[in-house]
Scaffold this motif. Structure first.
Motif, PDB file in Angstrom:
ATOM      1  N   PRO A 230      32.796  43.591  39.729  1.00  0.00           N
ATOM      2  CA  PRO A 230      34.005  43.685  38.909  1.00  0.00           C
ATOM      3  C   PRO A 230      33.971  42.747  37.698  1.00  0.00           C
ATOM      4  N   MET A 231      33.333  41.588  37.858  1.00  0.00           N
ATOM      5  CA  MET A 231      33.241  40.631  36.733  1.00  0.00           C
ATOM      6  C   MET A 231      31.777  40.509  36.334  1.00  0.00           C
ATOM      7  N   THR A 232      31.393  41.217  35.284  1.00  0.00           N
ATOM      8  CA  THR A 232      29.997  41.197  34.835  1.00  0.00           C
ATOM      9  C   THR A 232      29.758  40.006  33.907  1.00  0.00           C
ATOM     10  N   THR A 233      28.491  39.773  33.587  1.00  0.00           N
ATOM     11  CA  THR A 233      28.175  38.698  32.628  1.00  0.00           C
ATOM     12  C   THR A 233      28.817  38.997  31.275  1.00  0.00           C
ATOM     13  N   PHE A 234      28.805  40.260  30.849  1.00  0.00           N
ATOM     14  CA  PHE A 234      29.442  40.631  29.581  1.00  0.00           C
ATOM     15  C   PHE A 234      30.917  40.233  29.583  1.00  0.00           C
ATOM     16  N   LEU A 235      31.612  40.535  30.674  1.00  0.00           N
ATOM     17  CA  LEU A 235      33.046  40.201  30.743  1.00  0.00           C
ATOM     18  C   LEU A 235      33.259  38.688  30.750  1.00  0.00           C
ATOM     19  N   ARG A 236      32.338  37.958  31.351  1.00  0.00           N
ATOM     20  CA  ARG A 236      32.436  36.487  31.323  1.00  0.00           C
ATOM     21  C   ARG A 236      32.270  35.954  29.900  1.00  0.00           C
ATOM     22  N   GLU A 237      31.380  36.582  29.141  1.00  0.00           N
ATOM     23  CA  GLU A 237      31.169  36.174  27.736  1.00  0.00           C
ATOM     24  C   GLU A 237      32.445  36.453  26.925  1.00  0.00           C
ATOM     25  N   VAL A 238      33.074  37.597  27.193  1.00  0.00           N
ATOM     26  CA  VAL A 238      34.325  37.947  26.497  1.00  0.00           C
ATOM     27  C   VAL A 238      35.391  36.902  26.825  1.00  0.00           C
ATOM     28  N   GLU A 239      35.479  36.575  28.093  1.00  0.00           N
ATOM     29  CA  GLU A 239      36.477  35.596  28.543  1.00  0.00           C
ATOM     30  C   GLU A 239      36.203  34.218  27.937  1.00  0.00           C
ATOM     31  N   ALA A 240      34.939  33.829  27.899  1.00  0.00           N
ATOM     32  CA  ALA A 240      34.564  32.525  27.337  1.00  0.00           C
ATOM     33  C   ALA A 240      34.922  32.437  25.852  1.00  0.00           C
ATOM     34  N   ALA A 241      34.931  33.584  25.175  1.00  0.00           N
ATOM     35  CA  ALA A 241      35.279  33.616  23.748  1.00  0.00           C
ATOM     36  C   ALA A 241      36.793  33.600  23.541  1.00  0.00           C
ATOM     37  N   GLY A 242      37.555  33.724  24.632  1.00  0.00           N
ATOM     38  CA  GLY A 242      39.019  33.770  24.516  1.00  0.00           C
ATOM     39  C   GLY A 242      39.543  35.188  24.440  1.00  0.00           C
ATOM     40  N   GLY A 243      38.658  36.172  24.572  1.00  0.00           N
ATOM     41  CA  GLY A 243      39.069  37.578  24.530  1.00  0.00           C
ATOM     42  C   GLY A 243      39.561  38.059  25.882  1.00  0.00           C
ATOM     43  N   GLU A 244      39.901  39.363  25.935  1.00  0.00           N
ATOM     44  CA  GLU A 244      40.445  39.913  27.176  1.00  0.00           C
ATOM     45  C   GLU A 244      39.421  40.814  27.862  1.00  0.00           C
ATOM     46  N   PRO A 245      38.956  40.418  29.058  1.00  0.00           N
ATOM     47  CA  PRO A 245      37.968  41.249  29.754  1.00  0.00           C
ATOM     48  C   PRO A 245      38.615  42.349  30.588  1.00  0.00           C
ATOM     49  N   ALA A 246      38.005  43.537  30.616  1.00  0.00           N
ATOM     50  CA  ALA A 246      38.526  44.644  31.429  1.00  0.00           C
ATOM     51  C   ALA A 246      37.350  45.372  32.082  1.00  0.00           C
ATOM     52  N   GLY A 247      37.355  45.423  33.405  1.00  0.00           N
ATOM     53  CA  GLY A 247      36.246  46.024  34.157  1.00  0.00           C
ATOM     54  C   GLY A 247      36.388  47.532  34.298  1.00  0.00           C
ATOM     55  N   GLY A 248      35.276  48.198  34.574  1.00  0.00           N
ATOM     56  CA  GLY A 248      35.187  49.660  34.536  1.00  0.00           C
ATOM     57  C   GLY A 248      35.809  50.415  35.695  1.00  0.00           C
ATOM     58  N   ILE A 249      36.360  49.712  36.675  1.00  0.00           N
ATOM     59  CA  ILE A 249      36.946  50.429  37.814  1.00  0.00           C
ATOM     60  C   ILE A 249      38.109  51.329  37.359  1.00  0.00           C
ATOM     61  N   THR A 250      38.809  50.902  36.302  1.00  0.00           N
ATOM     62  CA  THR A 250      39.956  51.700  35.832  1.00  0.00           C
ATOM     63  C   THR A 250      39.492  53.033  35.236  1.00  0.00           C
ATOM     64  N   MET A 251      38.333  53.016  34.584  1.00  0.00           N
ATOM     65  CA  MET A 251      37.781  54.268  34.038  1.00  0.00           C
ATOM     66  C   MET A 251      37.348  55.185  35.174  1.00  0.00           C
ATOM     67  N   LEU A 252      36.729  54.587  36.193  1.00  0.00           N
ATOM     68  CA  LEU A 252      36.297  55.375  37.356  1.00  0.00           C
ATOM     69  C   LEU A 252      37.494  56.071  38.009  1.00  0.00           C
ATOM     70  N   VAL A 253      38.571  55.314  38.196  1.00  0.00           N
ATOM     71  CA  VAL A 253      39.732  55.897  38.877  1.00  0.00           C
ATOM     72  C   VAL A 253      40.425  56.927  37.975  1.00  0.00           C
ATOM     73  N   PHE A 254      40.554  56.629  36.699  1.00  0.00           N
ATOM     74  CA  PHE A 254      41.251  57.594  35.827  1.00  0.00           C
ATOM     75  C   PHE A 254      40.452  58.873  35.572  1.00  0.00           C
ATOM     76  N   GLN A 255      39.110  58.795  35.554  1.00  0.00           N
ATOM     77  CA  GLN A 255      38.376  60.067  35.438  1.00  0.00           C
ATOM     78  C   GLN A 255      38.675  60.917  36.666  1.00  0.00           C
ATOM     79  N   GLY A 256      38.826  60.234  37.809  1.00  0.00           N
ATOM     80  CA  GLY A 256      39.144  60.936  39.058  1.00  0.00           C
ATOM     81  C   GLY A 256      40.570  61.457  39.075  1.00  0.00           C
ATOM     82  N   ILE A 257      41.478  60.677  38.524  1.00  0.00           N
ATOM     83  CA  ILE A 257      42.895  61.081  38.475  1.00  0.00           C
ATOM     84  C   ILE A 257      43.063  62.313  37.582  1.00  0.00           C
TER      85      ILE A 257
END
Ligand code: ATR
Length: 286
Positions: A230-257
């Motif tokens: 859920p927390m990839t290295t890319f998302l950690r880099e985003v967070e370290a920069a002060g940005g907002e990280p968002a993991g791909g589980i929401t895309m997985l669920v919404f494609q299914g929805i």
């Protein structure tokens, strides 16, 4: 092998999380069906897809490696499936099989409903130029982003993708992943999307990221199409920069929805389906 009227095909399929949230959705609406997972090797694909025409069969979600292979096996493709060149849902409409793609629309819904970000007018960098990037670039084009850059290790693939979707004012720019080249685009983006396999658990580059925090603006949303971990290295880099990280589980669920809603003709119980997947992930990690 197939003993229900709705499910998912892939190969391998053991890792799939789809039955967990799809079943929760069916149960909540009182639909008496079991959402099964079918491991279908490529040589059996055609004979299995043919069974989807049977009278009571409803729909099937399609995952790797079959998303392109099923195209000639269905009777009709929706515009989204044609544009993306891949099918992630097959619906049985009175014996006629319709191939559709909800990866891009699922991504947009994830962004809007779970990250509260509307990409209209945004400057976006997409990392990667494979199948996931294709669906996401198509969705971002429809969402009327301002500027789109596609950064890929193999720049030629980014160029092919950019020119495929270029139309009118929408002209994606293709670049490589060298730091100096990315420095002209990444710091100015409101949205960064990782579609590469970098950071994927069990993959060869599990701890890698397409970009480091020094290049990322604090105003940026970083969306990772990778959902495990859920927390990839890319998302950690985003967070370290002060940005907002968002993991791909929401895309997985919404494609299914999106597929669930087209299959059942009913509004999906979105919160219940999300609760199901979050509790499955939690109990798995305990
Ligand atoms: P998917 O269908 O999930 O998008 P894919 O089509 O295999 O998968 O695409 C994988 C993407 O990850 C590609 O953009 C690939 O870059 P190349 O086109 O250069 O192969 C990218 N990728 C995979 N491993 C990578 C690595 N070690 N560094 C950078 N990019 C990588």
């Amino acid at each position: 092998m197939i003993s229900s009227n709705i499910g998912i095909i892939g190969h391998p399929i053991g890792h799939t999380k789809s039955p967990v949230f799809q079943q929760a959705g069916l149960d909540a609406l009182g639909i008496d069906e079991t959402f099964e997972a079918w491991d279908v090797p490529p040589k059996k694909l055609e004979s299995i897809v043919a069974k989807f025409r049977e009278k009571n069969f409803i729909a099937c979600c399609v995952t790797l490696p079959h998303k392109q292979a099923v195209i000639p096996m269905v009777d009709e493709l929706t515009d989204a499936a044609k544009a993306v060149g891949a099918v992630n849902w097959i619906f049985n409409r009175r014996g006629k099989l319709v191939g559709h793609n909800t990866d891009g629309s699922g991504f947009l819904r994830a962004l809007r409903e779970k990250t509260c970000f509307d990409p209209k007018g945004a400057d976006v960098v997409v990392f990667g130029a494979g199948g996931a990037a294709r669906a996401i670039v198509h969705a971002l084009k429809g969402a009327e982003v301002n500027r789109l850059t596609i950064a890929n290790r193999t720049v030629e693939k980014a160029q092919v993708l950019a020119s495929y979707f270029s139309e009118g004012k929408f002209k994606p720019k293709a670049i490589g992943m060298a730091k100096d080249e990315m420095a002209n685009h990444v710091p100015f983006a409101n949205l960064l999307v990782n579609t590469t396999s970098l950071g994927m658990s069990g993959g060869p580059a599990e701890i890698a990221s397409p970009v480091t925090s020094d290049m990322i603006s604090a105003q940026t949303i970083g969306y990772d199409a990778v959902y495990a971990p859920p927390m990839t290295t890319f998302l950690r880099e985003v967070e370290a920069a002060g940005g907002e990280p968002a993991g791909g589980i929401t895309m997985l669920v919404f494609q299914g929805i999106e597929g669930f809603e087209m299959a059942t003709g009913r509004s999906a119980p979105v919160n219940i389906m999300f609760e199901a997947i979050y509790s499955a992930i939690k109990s798995h990690s305990n």
